[in-house]
Design a protein around this motif. Structure first.
Motif, PDB file in Angstrom:
ATOM      1  N   HIS A   4      26.520  70.951  26.947  1.00  0.00           N
ATOM      2  CA  HIS A   4      25.150  70.593  27.111  1.00  0.00           C
ATOM      3  C   HIS A   4      24.399  70.653  26.154  1.00  0.00           C
ATOM      4  O   HIS A   4      24.137  72.202  25.503  1.00  0.00           O
ATOM      5  CB  HIS A   4      24.707  70.976  28.601  1.00  0.00           C
ATOM      6  CG  HIS A   4      25.436  70.455  29.563  1.00  0.00           C
ATOM      7  ND1 HIS A   4      25.475  69.337  30.123  1.00  0.00           N
ATOM      8  CD2 HIS A   4      26.446  71.000  30.469  1.00  0.00           C
ATOM      9  CE1 HIS A   4      26.000  68.980  30.978  1.00  0.00           C
ATOM     10  NE2 HIS A   4      26.805  70.619  31.307  1.00  0.00           N
ATOM     11  N   LEU A   5      23.606  70.117  25.273  1.00  0.00           N
ATOM     12  CA  LEU A   5      22.665  70.314  24.155  1.00  0.00           C
ATOM     13  C   LEU A   5      21.524  71.012  24.738  1.00  0.00           C
ATOM     14  O   LEU A   5      21.008  70.714  25.771  1.00  0.00           O
ATOM     15  CB  LEU A   5      22.316  69.022  23.526  1.00  0.00           C
ATOM     16  CG  LEU A   5      23.490  68.222  23.189  1.00  0.00           C
ATOM     17  CD1 LEU A   5      22.852  66.834  22.597  1.00  0.00           C
ATOM     18  CD2 LEU A   5      24.514  68.665  22.430  1.00  0.00           C
ATOM     19  N   ARG A   6      21.063  72.052  23.878  1.00  0.00           N
ATOM     20  CA  ARG A   6      20.239  73.066  24.281  1.00  0.00           C
ATOM     21  C   ARG A   6      18.707  72.808  23.939  1.00  0.00           C
ATOM     22  O   ARG A   6      17.771  73.358  24.500  1.00  0.00           O
ATOM     23  CB  ARG A   6      20.526  74.559  23.672  1.00  0.00           C
ATOM     24  CG  ARG A   6      21.921  75.073  24.459  1.00  0.00           C
ATOM     25  CD  ARG A   6      21.832  76.437  23.582  1.00  0.00           C
ATOM     26  NE  ARG A   6      22.142  76.076  22.384  1.00  0.00           N
ATOM     27  CZ  ARG A   6      23.338  76.063  21.637  1.00  0.00           C
ATOM     28  NH1 ARG A   6      24.402  76.242  22.327  1.00  0.00           N
ATOM     29  NH2 ARG A   6      23.271  76.263  20.242  1.00  0.00           N
ATOM     30  N   GLY A   7      18.428  71.727  23.150  1.00  0.00           N
ATOM     31  CA  GLY A   7      17.014  71.231  22.886  1.00  0.00           C
ATOM     32  C   GLY A   7      16.957  71.440  21.428  1.00  0.00           C
ATOM     33  O   GLY A   7      17.650  71.844  20.632  1.00  0.00           O
ATOM     34  N   ASP A  36      22.678  69.394  18.589  1.00  0.00           N
ATOM     35  CA  ASP A  36      22.278  70.460  19.484  1.00  0.00           C
ATOM     36  C   ASP A  36      21.236  71.278  18.933  1.00  0.00           C
ATOM     37  O   ASP A  36      19.990  71.725  19.353  1.00  0.00           O
ATOM     38  CB  ASP A  36      23.560  71.394  20.101  1.00  0.00           C
ATOM     39  CG  ASP A  36      23.067  72.359  20.926  1.00  0.00           C
ATOM     40  OD1 ASP A  36      21.684  72.511  21.227  1.00  0.00           O
ATOM     41  OD2 ASP A  36      23.947  73.091  21.364  1.00  0.00           O
ATOM     42  N   THR A  57      26.143  60.317  24.298  1.00  0.00           N
ATOM     43  CA  THR A  57      25.991  61.545  24.927  1.00  0.00           C
ATOM     44  C   THR A  57      24.877  62.424  24.273  1.00  0.00           C
ATOM     45  O   THR A  57      24.224  63.139  24.638  1.00  0.00           O
ATOM     46  CB  THR A  57      27.383  62.572  24.502  1.00  0.00           C
ATOM     47  OG1 THR A  57      28.340  61.757  25.519  1.00  0.00           O
ATOM     48  CG2 THR A  57      27.231  63.958  25.207  1.00  0.00           C
ATOM     49  N   ARG A  59      22.469  61.295  22.227  1.00  0.00           N
ATOM     50  CA  ARG A  59      21.040  60.528  22.826  1.00  0.00           C
ATOM     51  C   ARG A  59      20.589  60.895  24.184  1.00  0.00           C
ATOM     52  O   ARG A  59      19.513  61.076  24.229  1.00  0.00           O
ATOM     53  CB  ARG A  59      21.070  59.105  22.539  1.00  0.00           C
ATOM     54  CG  ARG A  59      21.289  58.730  21.104  1.00  0.00           C
ATOM     55  CD  ARG A  59      21.682  57.095  20.850  1.00  0.00           C
ATOM     56  NE  ARG A  59      21.840  56.704  19.599  1.00  0.00           N
ATOM     57  CZ  ARG A  59      22.781  55.881  19.303  1.00  0.00           C
ATOM     58  NH1 ARG A  59      23.259  54.850  20.279  1.00  0.00           N
ATOM     59  NH2 ARG A  59      23.074  55.447  18.032  1.00  0.00           N
ATOM     60  N   GLU A  60      21.361  60.957  25.043  1.00  0.00           N
ATOM     61  CA  GLU A  60      20.949  61.225  26.464  1.00  0.00           C
ATOM     62  C   GLU A  60      20.156  62.378  26.639  1.00  0.00           C
ATOM     63  O   GLU A  60      19.381  62.558  27.638  1.00  0.00           O
ATOM     64  CB  GLU A  60      22.115  61.215  27.343  1.00  0.00           C
ATOM     65  CG  GLU A  60      22.776  59.698  27.539  1.00  0.00           C
ATOM     66  CD  GLU A  60      24.169  59.615  28.644  1.00  0.00           C
ATOM     67  OE1 GLU A  60      24.565  60.929  28.831  1.00  0.00           O
ATOM     68  OE2 GLU A  60      24.707  58.685  29.026  1.00  0.00           O
ATOM     69  N   VAL A  61      20.390  63.336  25.750  1.00  0.00           N
ATOM     70  CA  VAL A  61      19.779  64.675  25.926  1.00  0.00           C
ATOM     71  C   VAL A  61      18.907  65.055  24.641  1.00  0.00           C
ATOM     72  O   VAL A  61      18.215  65.999  24.491  1.00  0.00           O
ATOM     73  CB  VAL A  61      20.716  65.858  26.127  1.00  0.00           C
ATOM     74  CG1 VAL A  61      21.658  65.923  27.470  1.00  0.00           C
ATOM     75  CG2 VAL A  61      21.624  65.798  24.949  1.00  0.00           C
ATOM     76  N   GLY A  62      18.391  63.825  24.138  1.00  0.00           N
ATOM     77  CA  GLY A  62      17.500  63.939  23.269  1.00  0.00           C
ATOM     78  C   GLY A  62      17.644  64.072  21.831  1.00  0.00           C
ATOM     79  O   GLY A  62      16.751  64.159  20.915  1.00  0.00           O
TER      80      GLY A  62
END
Length: 252
Positions: A4-7, A36, A57, A59-62
């Motif tokens: 999970h990418l953290r930002g 990430d 994947t 792109r979905e977390v920004g």
């Protein structure tokens, strides 16, 4: 398991990073980690379905990522891969020459097709990447080459004569590049030991494949190598991490 990418907010400098062999293993893990950390990743490999899934994947977390079909054995393909990134983003900052194959076999098996494929990907593919990116780095007065070699660059194992030769060549080419280029261009060799990957699946000799499965029973994660690449990239411009060897604590 998907990370999970953290930002993205804590990254001081966003870089445009090109990664070859990004569809699996170390390349895949490196793409996830660098995205990430806030970098834009340009993903190259032959398996476009996997690249598309990886980019989605991210792109979905920004994060930001561009997938491109890439065959590193084709110099025109590699040049286009680099030039398109420069055209879109105005620059490239890092090229991770990661694409590689490990077609292990005994020499007396005379698998000359496997030998040639290993040379084409592991040596010529690296040279094609250097040839494509170096003029852009020289024009910008900055850049970073990262070569993913192997502990096989430093030792020869049975059934790995050709593979180890190509990885030694990758180390030698990268070290020669470091000695020749202006210090504004950084050059790093990453030499992994036993890492989670699909390398065993590509071995054509059944006996060798099963031997290597047993040998590779306790690998470290591909993200351990991605972390080393991130570390080398994150140093100040006047610090060049020349080589890192990363392997399982139990690997002899």
């Amino acid at each position: 398991m998907t990370r999970h990418l953290r930002g993205l907010t804590f990254v001081p400098e966003k870089k445009v990073v090109l990664i070859t062999g990004a569809s699996s293993g170390i390349g895949h893990a490196t793409a996830l980690r660098l995205a990430d950390e806030g970098h834009h990743v340009v993903l190259g490999a032959r398996r476009t379905d996997r690249l598309a899934a990886l980019a989605e994947t991210i792109r979905e977390v920004g994060g930001s990522a561009d997938p491109h079909r890439l065959d590193v054995t084709d110099p025109d393909d590699v040049t286009a891969f680099v030039d398109k990134a420069v055209e879109k983003h105005g620059r490239i900052d890092v090229l991770v020459n990661n694409a590689g194959v490990g077609l292990l076999s005994r020499l007396d098996s005379l698998l000359t097709g496997d030998w040639n494929r290993t040379i084409d990907v592991n040596i010529r593919g690296l040279l094609h990447g250097i040839a494509a990116a170096l003029p852009h780095f020289q024009r910008l007065g900055a850049g970073h080459f990262v070569t993913v070699a192997s502990v096989g660059a430093h030792e020869v194992m049975p059934m790995g004569a050709v593979y180890c030769a190509t990885k030694y060549a990758a180390w030698a080419i990268t070290e020669g590049l470091r000695l020749e280029v202006d210090p504004s261009i950084r050059v790093t060799t990453i030499s992994p030991g036993i890492v989670e990957s699909e390398i065993v699946d590509s071995i054509t000799e059944p006996d060798v494949r099963e031997t290597m499965r047993a040998f590779r029973e306790a690998p470290i994660s591909a993200d351990a190598i991605a972390a080393a690449i991130s570390y080398a990239m994150s140093q100040p411009p006047d610090v060049d991490v020349n080589e890192l060897v990363i392997r399982p604590a139990g690997q002899r």
